[in-house]
Design a protein around this motif. Structure first.
Motif, short mmCIF file in Angstrom:
data_model
loop_
_atom_site.label_atom_id
_atom_site.label_comp_id
_atom_site.label_asym_id
_atom_site.label_seq_id
_atom_site.Cartn_x
_atom_site.Cartn_y
_atom_site.Cartn_z
N PHE A 1 -47.65 -73.96 -21.60
CA PHE A 1 -46.65 -72.98 -21.14
C PHE A 1 -45.39 -73.70 -20.69
O PHE A 1 -44.27 -73.32 -21.04
N SER B 1 -43.40 -70.41 -23.62
CA SER B 1 -43.97 -69.25 -24.29
C SER B 1 -45.28 -68.86 -23.63
O SER B 1 -46.08 -69.73 -23.27
N ALA B 2 -45.51 -67.55 -23.48
CA ALA B 2 -46.79 -67.07 -22.92
C ALA B 2 -47.95 -67.63 -23.73
O ALA B 2 -47.83 -67.80 -24.96
N THR C 1 -50.69 -67.36 -13.87
CA THR C 1 -51.83 -67.34 -14.78
C THR C 1 -52.77 -66.21 -14.36
O THR C 1 -52.77 -65.78 -13.21
N TYR D 1 -54.91 -66.48 -19.24
CA TYR D 1 -53.57 -66.20 -19.75
C TYR D 1 -52.55 -66.97 -18.91
O TYR D 1 -52.74 -67.13 -17.70
N VAL E 1 -45.43 -65.09 -28.38
CA VAL E 1 -46.61 -65.42 -27.58
C VAL E 1 -47.43 -66.41 -28.39
O VAL E 1 -47.46 -66.32 -29.62
N LEU F 1 -48.53 -66.39 -18.16
CA LEU F 1 -47.58 -65.31 -18.46
C LEU F 1 -46.28 -65.47 -17.70
O LEU F 1 -46.29 -65.94 -16.54
N PRO F 2 -45.17 -65.04 -18.30
CA PRO F 2 -43.90 -65.03 -17.56
C PRO F 2 -43.86 -63.80 -16.65
O PRO F 2 -44.52 -62.79 -16.93
N PRO G 1 -43.53 -67.44 -13.32
CA PRO G 1 -44.69 -67.34 -14.21
C PRO G 1 -45.99 -67.47 -13.41
O PRO G 1 -45.99 -67.98 -12.28
N ILE H 1 -43.51 -60.02 -17.75
CA ILE H 1 -44.59 -59.14 -18.22
C ILE H 1 -44.75 -57.93 -17.31
O ILE H 1 -45.19 -56.86 -17.74
N LEU I 1 -48.90 -57.48 -23.97
CA LEU I 1 -48.69 -58.80 -24.59
C LEU I 1 -48.13 -58.65 -25.99
O LEU I 1 -47.31 -59.46 -26.44
#
Ligand code: G1P
Length: 296
Positions: free
Chosen positions: A152, A157-158, A127, A213, A249, A215-216, A125, A219, A240
């Motif tokens: 997170f 979860s994003a 950011t 953000y 999300v 994010l995993p 993951p 993405i 997203l």
């Protein structure tokens, strides 16, 4: 724990012309340092150790700002200017890496993030921090970025950082639709949907994505399959929305305040806010503000 941050800095900054003609818009100064330095400081304070700049051939000044300037340091050392030297050396702490990769073509924010795929890979993951926006959490010590990264970790979860904006501003942002009530400041909640720059009548809420953000790595595969959307660009918001339909999300509602330095008035407001609070120049700047307010 999220340790990597992507900062998309390849944009040509047309909203900041003529200031950004020969220098990157991210290098415009707020009080005593460029906008991008505040954003890197925000990331480092939240535990980020690898900063990935997705950049462009015209923006080498950003990489230079975070590189060691041997001649300048030697000259300051020789002159005994130790405080200045320390301020230069602390721009990037020793355990932080600045890595850059090029976005050759301006194909959109989603494409810019995808450019970082070879550095991050699909299993870690990360950011994303959009460098036009400054997030100010003072006087609190816990930052919104740290809070969002914790959310997170806790949920898997994003997370998209959001704030309420006036309804006549919704068309400038990605806008989210919470499943339930709007989360309280400092809290996250699941989303029912999101849309990039909707008209006021189509906007599902006035909760705007402000450019932070978590994010995993999954993405990246979604971005690679995302067709051009609004403005003919590959939109992060569209990817997203796909991620949301697969695994959910969440929106993290921020506590602090944002300053959008991507346009002149936002940038002027940032100077007022950061100038007033500056440990060295704050008192003098407040006097100046009072004098100019009285129209002298
Ligand atoms: C981007 C995003 C948008 C987000 C905004 C925040 O838009 O696409 O979803 O709300 O940043 O600043 P841009 O401002 O690059 O057009």
């Amino acid at each position: 724990m999220i340790r990597k941050a992507v900062l998309p800095v390849a944009g040509l900054g047309t909203r900041c012309l003529p200031a950004s003609k020969a220098i990157p818009k991210e290098m415009i100064t707020i009080v005593d340092r460029p906008v991008i330095q505040y954003v890197v400081e925000e990331a480092v304070a939240a535990g980020i150790r690898d900063i990935i700049l997705v950049t462009h051939s015209s923006k080498a000044a950003i990489e230079n700002h975070f590189d060691t300037h041997v001649e300048l340091e030697a000259s300051l050392e020789q002159k005994g200017k130790h405080e200045l030297l320390a301020s230069l050396r602390s721009i990037v702490p020793d355990d932080v890496n600045i890595i850059s990769i090029r976005q050759g073509e301006p194909l959109g924010l989603g494409h810019a993030v995808l450019c970082a795929r070879p550095i991050i890979g699909d299993d870690e993951p990360f950011t994303v921090l959009l460098p036009d926006v400054l997030v100010n959490n003072e006087p609190r010590t816990r930052t919104d970025l740290a809070g969002m990264l914790e959310a997170f970790d806790a949920t898997g979860s994003a997370q998209l950082m959001v704030e309420e904006v006036p309804w006549d501003q919704v068309e400038k942002y990605g806008i989210v639709e919470p499943v339930d009530n709007i989360p309280s400041p400092g809290q996250s909640g699941p989303l029912k949907g999101m849309v990039e720059k909707p008209g006021r009548d189509q906007a599902p809420s006035n909760l705007a994505v402000i450019g932070r953000y978590a994010l995993p790595g999954s993405i990246f595969a979604i971005l690679a399959d995302t067709p051009p959307g609004a403005g003919g660009e590959i939109q992060l918001t569209d990817a997203l929305e796909t991620l949301r339909s697969h695994q959910g999300v969440q929106a993290y509602r921020m506590v602090g305040k944002t300053y959008d330095c991507g346009h002149p008035l936002g940038y002027l407001e940032a100077i007022m806010a950061y100038g007033r609070a500056h440990p060295q120049f704050g008192n003098g700047f407040r006097e100046l503000l009072a004098r100019y307010y009285q129209g002298e």
